[in-house]
Each structure stands twice: as C-alpha cells, then as structure tokens.
Design a protein around this motif. Structure first.
Motif, PDB file in Angstrom:
ATOM      1  N   PRO A   5     -19.121  46.769 -33.318  1.00 27.75           N
ATOM      2  CA  PRO A   5     -19.302  46.300 -31.945  1.00 27.75           C
ATOM      3  C   PRO A   5     -19.799  47.411 -31.036  1.00 27.75           C
ATOM      4  CG  PRO A   5     -16.971  46.533 -32.459  1.00 27.75           C
ATOM      5  CD  PRO A   5     -17.713  46.731 -33.741  1.00 27.75           C
ATOM      6  N   HIS A   6     -20.640  47.033 -30.068  1.00 28.44           N
ATOM      7  CA  HIS A   6     -21.103  47.986 -29.066  1.00 28.44           C
ATOM      8  C   HIS A   6     -20.046  48.206 -27.993  1.00 28.44           C
ATOM      9  CE1 HIS A   6     -25.709  47.530 -29.924  1.00 28.44           C
ATOM     10  NE2 HIS A   6     -25.010  47.908 -30.963  1.00 28.44           N
ATOM     11  N   ALA A   7     -19.214  47.203 -27.788  1.00 29.74           N
ATOM     12  CA  ALA A   7     -18.135  47.322 -26.798  1.00 29.74           C
ATOM     13  C   ALA A   7     -17.083  46.265 -27.080  1.00 29.74           C
ATOM     14  CB  ALA A   7     -18.682  47.158 -25.378  1.00 29.74           C
ATOM     15  N   VAL A   8     -15.857  46.594 -26.762  1.00 31.56           N
ATOM     16  CA  VAL A   8     -14.742  45.661 -26.909  1.00 31.56           C
ATOM     17  C   VAL A   8     -13.989  45.624 -25.582  1.00 31.56           C
ATOM     18  CG1 VAL A   8     -12.565  45.176 -28.094  1.00 31.56           C
ATOM     19  CG2 VAL A   8     -14.488  46.121 -29.383  1.00 31.56           C
ATOM     20  N   HIS A   9     -13.743  44.409 -25.084  1.00 32.72           N
ATOM     21  CA  HIS A   9     -13.055  44.225 -23.806  1.00 32.72           C
ATOM     22  C   HIS A   9     -11.721  43.528 -24.073  1.00 32.72           C
ATOM     23  CE1 HIS A   9     -13.217  42.296 -19.479  1.00 32.72           C
ATOM     24  NE2 HIS A   9     -12.135  43.023 -19.683  1.00 32.72           N
ATOM     25  N   VAL A  10     -10.623  44.214 -23.756  1.00 32.72           N
ATOM     26  CA  VAL A  10      -9.280  43.681 -23.984  1.00 32.72           C
ATOM     27  C   VAL A  10      -8.531  43.659 -22.659  1.00 32.72           C
ATOM     28  CG1 VAL A  10      -7.044  44.099 -25.104  1.00 32.72           C
ATOM     29  CG2 VAL A  10      -9.169  44.410 -26.398  1.00 32.72           C
ATOM     30  N   ARG A  11      -7.734  42.613 -22.477  1.00 33.26           N
ATOM     31  CA  ARG A  11      -6.925  42.461 -21.259  1.00 33.26           C
ATOM     32  C   ARG A  11      -5.451  42.415 -21.648  1.00 33.26           C
ATOM     33  NH1 ARG A  11      -8.788  38.012 -17.100  1.00 33.26           N
ATOM     34  NH2 ARG A  11     -10.010  39.833 -16.430  1.00 33.26           N
ATOM     35  N   ASP A  45      -7.556  45.715 -17.499  1.00 34.07           N
ATOM     36  CA  ASP A  45      -8.695  45.480 -18.396  1.00 34.07           C
ATOM     37  C   ASP A  45      -9.175  46.804 -18.952  1.00 34.07           C
ATOM     38  OD1 ASP A  45      -9.926  42.522 -18.270  1.00 34.07           O
ATOM     39  OD2 ASP A  45      -8.947  42.981 -16.372  1.00 34.07           O
ATOM     40  N   VAL A  46      -9.372  46.852 -20.257  1.00 34.79           N
ATOM     41  CA  VAL A  46      -9.872  48.055 -20.922  1.00 34.79           C
ATOM     42  C   VAL A  46     -11.131  47.691 -21.707  1.00 34.79           C
ATOM     43  CG1 VAL A  46      -9.414  49.817 -22.659  1.00 34.79           C
ATOM     44  CG2 VAL A  46      -7.605  49.147 -21.068  1.00 34.79           C
ATOM     45  N   VAL A  47     -12.223  48.394 -21.426  1.00 34.79           N
ATOM     46  CA  VAL A  47     -13.461  48.260 -22.198  1.00 34.79           C
ATOM     47  C   VAL A  47     -13.637  49.532 -23.013  1.00 34.79           C
ATOM     48  CG1 VAL A  47     -15.966  48.009 -22.107  1.00 34.79           C
ATOM     49  CG2 VAL A  47     -14.519  46.714 -20.513  1.00 34.79           C
ATOM     50  N   LEU A 117      -5.361  47.800 -29.195  1.00 30.86           N
ATOM     51  CA  LEU A 117      -6.060  46.638 -29.740  1.00 30.86           C
ATOM     52  C   LEU A 117      -7.575  46.835 -29.686  1.00 30.86           C
ATOM     53  CD1 LEU A 117      -6.040  43.797 -30.901  1.00 30.86           C
ATOM     54  CD2 LEU A 117      -5.792  42.905 -28.565  1.00 30.86           C
ATOM     55  N   ALA A 118      -8.083  47.352 -28.557  1.00 27.72           N
ATOM     56  CA  ALA A 118      -9.529  47.530 -28.405  1.00 27.72           C
ATOM     57  C   ALA A 118     -10.078  48.528 -29.413  1.00 27.72           C
ATOM     58  CB  ALA A 118      -9.847  47.987 -26.973  1.00 27.72           C
ATOM     59  N   ARG A 299      -5.025  40.744 -25.337  1.00 30.43           N
ATOM     60  CA  ARG A 299      -5.918  39.838 -26.061  1.00 30.43           C
ATOM     61  C   ARG A 299      -7.367  40.248 -25.859  1.00 30.43           C
ATOM     62  NH1 ARG A 299      -4.983  37.353 -21.153  1.00 30.43           N
ATOM     63  NH2 ARG A 299      -6.648  36.061 -20.271  1.00 30.43           N
ATOM     64  N   LEU A 300      -8.167  39.917 -26.858  1.00 33.31           N
ATOM     65  CA  LEU A 300      -9.600  40.198 -26.805  1.00 33.31           C
ATOM     66  C   LEU A 300     -10.275  39.228 -25.848  1.00 33.31           C
ATOM     67  CD1 LEU A 300     -12.167  41.599 -28.025  1.00 33.31           C
ATOM     68  CD2 LEU A 300     -12.161  39.765 -29.727  1.00 33.31           C
ATOM     69  N   LEU A 301     -11.084  39.771 -24.913  1.00 29.42           N
ATOM     70  CA  LEU A 301     -11.886  38.930 -24.035  1.00 29.42           C
ATOM     71  C   LEU A 301     -13.332  38.865 -24.487  1.00 29.42           C
ATOM     72  CD1 LEU A 301     -10.812  39.631 -20.337  1.00 29.42           C
ATOM     73  CD2 LEU A 301     -10.028  37.848 -21.898  1.00 29.42           C
ATOM     74  N   GLU A 302     -13.849  39.996 -24.968  1.00 27.93           N
ATOM     75  CA  GLU A 302     -15.277  40.037 -25.339  1.00 27.93           C
ATOM     76  C   GLU A 302     -15.479  41.086 -26.417  1.00 27.93           C
ATOM     77  OE1 GLU A 302     -19.586  39.985 -23.065  1.00 27.93           O
ATOM     78  OE2 GLU A 302     -17.890  40.972 -22.107  1.00 27.93           O
ATOM     79  N   HIS A 303     -16.353  40.743 -27.343  1.00 20.83           N
ATOM     80  CA  HIS A 303     -16.672  41.577 -28.494  1.00 20.83           C
ATOM     81  C   HIS A 303     -18.200  41.625 -28.568  1.00 20.83           C
ATOM     82  CE1 HIS A 303     -14.686  42.473 -32.687  1.00 20.83           C
ATOM     83  NE2 HIS A 303     -15.425  43.464 -32.264  1.00 20.83           N
ATOM     84  N   VAL A 304     -18.823  42.652 -28.027  1.00 22.52           N
ATOM     85  CA  VAL A 304     -20.286  42.720 -27.927  1.00 22.52           C
ATOM     86  C   VAL A 304     -20.845  43.438 -29.147  1.00 22.52           C
ATOM     87  CG1 VAL A 304     -22.238  43.475 -26.529  1.00 22.52           C
ATOM     88  CG2 VAL A 304     -20.117  42.762 -25.422  1.00 22.52           C
ATOM     89  N   ARG A 305     -21.722  42.750 -29.888  1.00 18.99           N
ATOM     90  CA  ARG A 305     -22.338  43.363 -31.059  1.00 18.99           C
ATOM     91  C   ARG A 305     -23.838  43.520 -30.852  1.00 18.99           C
ATOM     92  NH1 ARG A 305     -19.102  43.805 -35.462  1.00 18.99           N
ATOM     93  NH2 ARG A 305     -17.164  42.639 -35.472  1.00 18.99           N
TER      94      ARG A 305
END
Length: 309
Positions: A5-11, A45-47, A117-118, A299-305
């Motif tokens: 992944p290019h970025a992972v967004h977890v809340r 929120d953590v990216v 998690l991220a 929890r995962l909000l976004e997983h950018v690949r």
C-alpha cells in the motif's frame, strides 16, 4: 501482482472511564485499577506512508501540545512493531487529533493503537489482533482498549481486558479544557489523599447490570472515579464545570480518567444538546462536545495501493 500500500488510514476512538476504582501502589509502583472503559465517537486518525525512517507530524485539536520526537506514543508504537517483527523499513505517520491532549480520554493511546494497526497493514507484518494487543500493553494501560473499543472491563493496570455487554447507545456531553493534566501528577495527588493502604479495587455488579439494561438513569447512579478528587485538588476550576452540569438535565457527571475532561451522561440527544448549550453559555470549558458510545476500536478507513494493483 499485489503491491504494498502507498498509504494506510486508520481511525481509533477516545474513551471515557465510566467507573475507575484505584488501590494503593503495588511493589512495582503501579496502582491496581478496576475500570469500565467506553469508547466514544471522538477519534484520532493516523495515516501511515512508507519512508526511510520513522517520523511523526500532528495536526488537529491541541496539536501544538503533542511532541513529535521519540517520546510520541505513535512513534514508539511504530518502533515497537518494527523491532518485534524484524522490519527494517520506516514509516511517515501523520496524526490528526480529535481527542483532547492530556485530557483523560486516551488520545495518545488511540494514536498508538491506530499506528500498530496501520503499520501492520503497511508493512505486511500480518500480526493477529491478539498479538497487536500484547504489543499495545507494552505501550500503556489504555492502548489495548483503543484497539478493541466498545465497552470493556479493565483490571491490573487497566490493560487486562474483558469485553462488557452494553446494549444501546449512550449520549455524553464533554467539557474540554485547553490545559491538560499529567496522569502521574494526578496519581501522586491521589497518594497524598490516601496515606493509609487502600485494598485492591472491585467494581459494583449493579453497574454492569445497568450497562446491559441500556438504562442511562440507572447507569448514572454508578458513575464513579476515585481519581476525581485528586484531579480537583490540582484543578479546582473543574468544580465549576461539575457545578454547572449539576444545574442541567445531566443524569450524572464524572471526570474522565485522570482529567481534566468532564463528562455528563444525558438521557438522549435532546437533553445532551441542552446540557451542552448550558455549559457553553457558562464559559467554564474551552470546548463542549456531544458524543455517543460505545463505538468500535481501531479500524481501517482506507488502504491506498498502486494504480496497477
């Protein structure tokens, strides 16, 4: 072919201690606790993005009060996971704060949980939630709960968790302060107030029954925080917040954790709005928010690949 992944967004959520009982320090210096956590709808929120080394930036509520060096809990979480899994790549962490800093609501712990998690997802280390929970406990007593969320009983240092059955949704009004309180300072103040030994704490079973019954009026009678008087010793102005809330439709009030955030339990959204309006008008808090609980943990909000993924 799957690319990293290019970025992972977890809340991850902040928390209220619905009940917090404290005993005298053990030989290791820690106070035995018995607490009921409830995760509420106020989030960190953590990216996480790939980088040569570990770094942290912070924006959002009270961001200027948060260190971004190796003392930051998100930085420590990333380093702990890297060391535990033999990962030699870094991560760029950006934290957007919604939970007040040093507010007794576990904001730093939520950052750490979200980071674990991220980074696990970003680096593909593939740890089970239980393994992440074991690492979380090394970072602080509130970090495992930020991973699991919902409502839970915590014993030991608060890090040994048992899920608690809590039906329904509870409405809370939070009176925030722009000046945080140091948790160690509050425990020292508690020690000064309790020179004689205090036995290991236990929770009232009627509190658990109130959670199952989803009855805010019954729950309000069981709100308790053994650290509240110590927090008031250090911050007498919190007494003004409690006094104002007592003159509203609040069913019960409590200082959350080590403070200084003060929480009022409402019967529902309408009363919550009226409580918030009264506290705001009294100008006894830097900010007033209405939140609900329980909510889920990290929890995962976004997983950018990559584009060709």
């Amino acid at each position: 072919m799957s690319h990293p992944p290019h970025a992972v967004h977890v809340r991850a959520p902040g928390k209220i201690n619905i009940a917090l009982r404290v005993g005298s320090p053990r030989p290791d210096g820690y106070h035995p606790l018995a607490t009921v956590f409830q995760a509420v709808s106020l989030y960190e929120d953590v990216v996480a993005e790939p980088a040569p080394d570990i770094s942290v930036t912070v924006t959002g509520r009270h961001a200027a009060q948060v260190p971004t060096d190796r003392s930051n809990l998100a930085w420590r979480a990333a380093k702990l996971l890297a060391d535990a899994t033999g990962t030699d790549t870094g991560v760029r962490l950006h934290v957007t704060k919604g939970v007040p800093t040093a507010g007794g609501m576990g904001g730093g712990s939520a950052d750490a949980a979200a980071t674990l998690l991220a980074c696990d997802l970003l680096w593909g280390t593939g740890l089970a939630r239980e393994e992440l929970g074991e690492l979380a406990a090394e970072l602080g007593a509130d970090v495992p709960f930020a991973l699991t969320g919902h409502t839970a009983v915590g014993v030991g240092r608060g890090d040994v968790l048992t899920p608690a059955l809590a039906r329904g949704r509870f409405a809370w009004v939070l009176a925030l302060s722009d000046r945080g309180l140091s948790t160690p300072s509050v425990f020292r103040a508690w020690d000064a107030l309790h020179p004689d030994p205090v036995p290991s704490p236990v929770l009232d079973p009627d509190l658990m029954s109130a959670l199952v019954a989803a009855d805010p009026r019954t729950l309000a009678r069981h709100l308790v925080n053994d650290l509240q008087q110590a927090a008031l010793e250090l911050r007498p102005d919190l007494g003004d917040v409690l006094e104002v809330m007592a003159g509203t439709p609040a069913l019960g009030t409590i200082v959350s954790g080590s403070g200084p955030t003060v929480a009022a339990l409402a019967s529902g959204p309408g009363d919550a709005a009226r409580i918030a309006e009264a506290v705001t008008a009294a100008e006894v808090a830097s900010e007033v928010l209405v939140v609900t609980g329980p909510v889920q943990g990290a929890r995962l909000l976004e997983h950018v690949r990559g584009d060709d993924d």
